[in-house]
Design a protein around this motif. Structure first.
Motif, PDB file in Angstrom:
ATOM      1  N   ARG A  16       0.825  -1.210   0.000  1.00 48.86           N
ATOM      2  CA  ARG A  16       0.000   0.000   0.000  1.00 48.86           C
ATOM      3  C   ARG A  16       0.860   1.261   0.000  1.00 48.86           C
ATOM      4  N   ILE A  17       1.913   1.275   0.801  1.00 47.88           N
ATOM      5  CA  ILE A  17       2.811   2.443   0.843  1.00 47.88           C
ATOM      6  C   ILE A  17       3.443   2.673  -0.521  1.00 47.88           C
ATOM      7  N   LEU A  18       3.923   1.614  -1.143  1.00 43.47           N
ATOM      8  CA  LEU A  18       4.547   1.743  -2.462  1.00 43.47           C
ATOM      9  C   LEU A  18       3.550   2.255  -3.496  1.00 43.47           C
ATOM     10  N   ARG A  19       2.367   1.666  -3.504  1.00 42.14           N
ATOM     11  CA  ARG A  19       1.362   2.069  -4.501  1.00 42.14           C
ATOM     12  C   ARG A  19       0.933   3.522  -4.282  1.00 42.14           C
ATOM     13  N   ASP A  20       0.697   3.897  -3.026  1.00 42.95           N
ATOM     14  CA  ASP A  20       0.252   5.253  -2.743  1.00 42.95           C
ATOM     15  C   ASP A  20       1.308   6.293  -3.113  1.00 42.95           C
ATOM     16  N   HIS A  21       2.573   5.913  -3.029  1.00 36.70           N
ATOM     17  CA  HIS A  21       3.648   6.856  -3.338  1.00 36.70           C
ATOM     18  C   HIS A  21       4.000   6.851  -4.825  1.00 36.70           C
ATOM     19  N   LEU A  22       3.948   5.690  -5.456  1.00 35.79           N
ATOM     20  CA  LEU A  22       4.386   5.579  -6.844  1.00 35.79           C
ATOM     21  C   LEU A  22       3.306   5.964  -7.847  1.00 35.79           C
ATOM     22  N   THR A  23       2.074   5.575  -7.593  1.00 40.62           N
ATOM     23  CA  THR A  23       1.009   5.788  -8.571  1.00 40.62           C
ATOM     24  C   THR A  23       0.801   7.256  -8.917  1.00 40.62           C
ATOM     25  N   PRO A  24       0.747   8.179  -7.949  1.00 38.67           N
ATOM     26  CA  PRO A  24       0.577   9.592  -8.311  1.00 38.67           C
ATOM     27  C   PRO A  24       1.747  10.157  -9.117  1.00 38.67           C
ATOM     28  N   ARG A  25       2.845   9.458  -9.139  1.00 40.13           N
ATOM     29  CA  ARG A  25       4.025   9.911  -9.868  1.00 40.13           C
ATOM     30  C   ARG A  25       4.191   9.183 -11.194  1.00 40.13           C
ATOM     31  N   GLY A  26       3.112   8.558 -11.659  1.00 42.43           N
ATOM     32  CA  GLY A  26       3.094   7.960 -12.986  1.00 42.43           C
ATOM     33  C   GLY A  26       3.574   6.531 -13.070  1.00 42.43           C
ATOM     34  N   ALA A  27       3.811   5.888 -11.935  1.00 38.35           N
ATOM     35  CA  ALA A  27       4.281   4.504 -11.941  1.00 38.35           C
ATOM     36  C   ALA A  27       3.117   3.552 -11.686  1.00 38.35           C
TER      37      ALA A  27
END
Length: 382
Positions: free
Chosen positions: A183-194
């Protein structure tokens, strides 16, 4: 001194038992409960390193006169990474009159221990578990040295982005800890286009994970799994497939830190970045302690061993300043400032935190050098 662990008791009492003076009138020891994973399915190498750090610091404290002339006695209990065993150990240590509780590596066991210790009125200084939600309710009794998972894993996500990795796959198993990490990875990466794609390491074989990676086009695979299984077979399968020659394999939870990783994987285990909670340049205190730990362990000490040593350093300072009384120890966390092996340790309550937290533990991203897998390289510091 330390006392071996018998089988956990299931008949707790909330009242500490008084410790009688011996016939020689030697001062009674101050008992400190210690939790560590010392048997499977716990990560036993991490537990051994944690215990080495705790025991070395107890030895040093006692050699310096103890606490007002009274020695520390470490009562060690094996959690095996099992929340129920952790709860039973807390009950027993409460009954034996421990003035405080220290240790634990696995987040699920540490969380169970923290909740039970708080209910028992037993101060708990958590050494190494990182799960953000270590307690269910706000408490003044619990403090932690390890950084919150959300902090360390966001640092790791930024490291991935800086390396151009916007298609990330995670091989994961069912666990509160792994789910929080995803969840931490997804929440941080997704808004940055990943993108973050989950691969179920329980349902898929290492070969099936390898094939899914080849078909999906991920540029990074993160191991959010147990060690050695299934992490080691997954790494071996991926490393030996020419289709995945450019794939970054990462392990934010720190599996490559320990010697068993290198022993099982050899060259395949190199160049796997992981989170490590050490300063980039150790000071004189860390160098001295590291030498002692190296002798004690017969191996290079991990960051977990230093966490163990810092834990007793903090607790001993609290006991000297405020006395071996549970309420006094619990009240000492925000008033404690101690020089540890990894910097000055002070506790605060960050916004949203339900317990006391060392707010500035060092965080770095490290891997094993492909040219010499026994040597570590620092890739990034935060």
């Amino acid at each position: 001194m330390s006392t071996p662990s018998p089988s956990p008791s299931s008949s707790p009492s909330s009242q500490p038992q008084p410790q009688p003076q011996s016939s020689s009138q030697s001062p009674s020891p101050i008992r400190v409960g210690a939790l560590a994973p010392l048997s499977r399915p716990g990560w036993t190498e991490a537990g051994r390193h944690l215990l080495a750090g705790l025991e070395l610091a107890v030895q040093e404290t006692n050699a310096a006169g103890g606490i007002a002339g009274r020695p520390l006695e470490l009562l060690v209990r094996d959690t095996a990474a099992d929340p129920r065993r952790a709860e039973e150990a807390v009950d027993e240590l409460d009954r034996l009159g421990a003035v405080a509780l220290v240790g634990e590596y696995h987040s699920v066991a540490a969380r169970a221990a923290a909740v039970r210790a708080d209910a028992r009125g037993l101060p708990f200084l958590c050494s190494s578990a990182v799960l953000d939600a270590l307690t269910e309710e706000p408490t003044d009794r619990v403090a932690r040295l390890a950084p919150p998972q959300s902090h360390g894993w966001r640092v790791y996500a930024d490291f991935l982005l800086a390396g151009g990795h916007t298609r990330v796959a995670v091989a994961t198993e069912p666990s509160v800890y792994w789910a929080a990490g995803t969840r931490i990875l997804r929440d941080h990466l997704t808004p940055r286009g990943a993108t973050v794609t989950e691969l179920d390491a329980r349902a898929l074989s290492p070969g099936e994970i390898r094939d899914a990676l080849a078909a999906g086009g991920a540029t990074a695979l993160l191991l959010l799994t147990g060690f050695p299984d299934p992490a080691v077979p997954i790494v071996a399968a991926v490393r030996r497939d020419p289709r995945l020659a450019g794939l970054l394999v990462g392990a934010p939870a720190g599996q490559p830190e320990f010697a068993e990783w290198a022993e099982l994987l050899g060259e395949d285990g190199a160049a796997v970045p992981f989170l490590r909670y050490l300063p980039e340049r150790p000071g004189p205190r860390a160098v001295r302690v590291g030498e002692e730990l190296r002798v004690r362990l017969g191996a290079e000490p991990s960051f977990v061993a230093f966490e163990g040593h810092d834990t007793i350093t903090v607790l001993a300072a609290a006991l000297r300043a405020h006395g071996p009384d549970r309420p006094a120890v619990a009240a000492s966390w925000p008033r404690t400032a101690v020089e540890g092996t990894r910097g000055e340790i002070r506790f605060d309550r960050p916004p949203g935190a339900s317990f006391w937290q060392w707010t500035r533990p060092p965080v770095q991203i490290t891997d094993r050098d492909p040219a010499a897998p026994a040597r570590f390289r620092t890739l990034h510091t935060a």
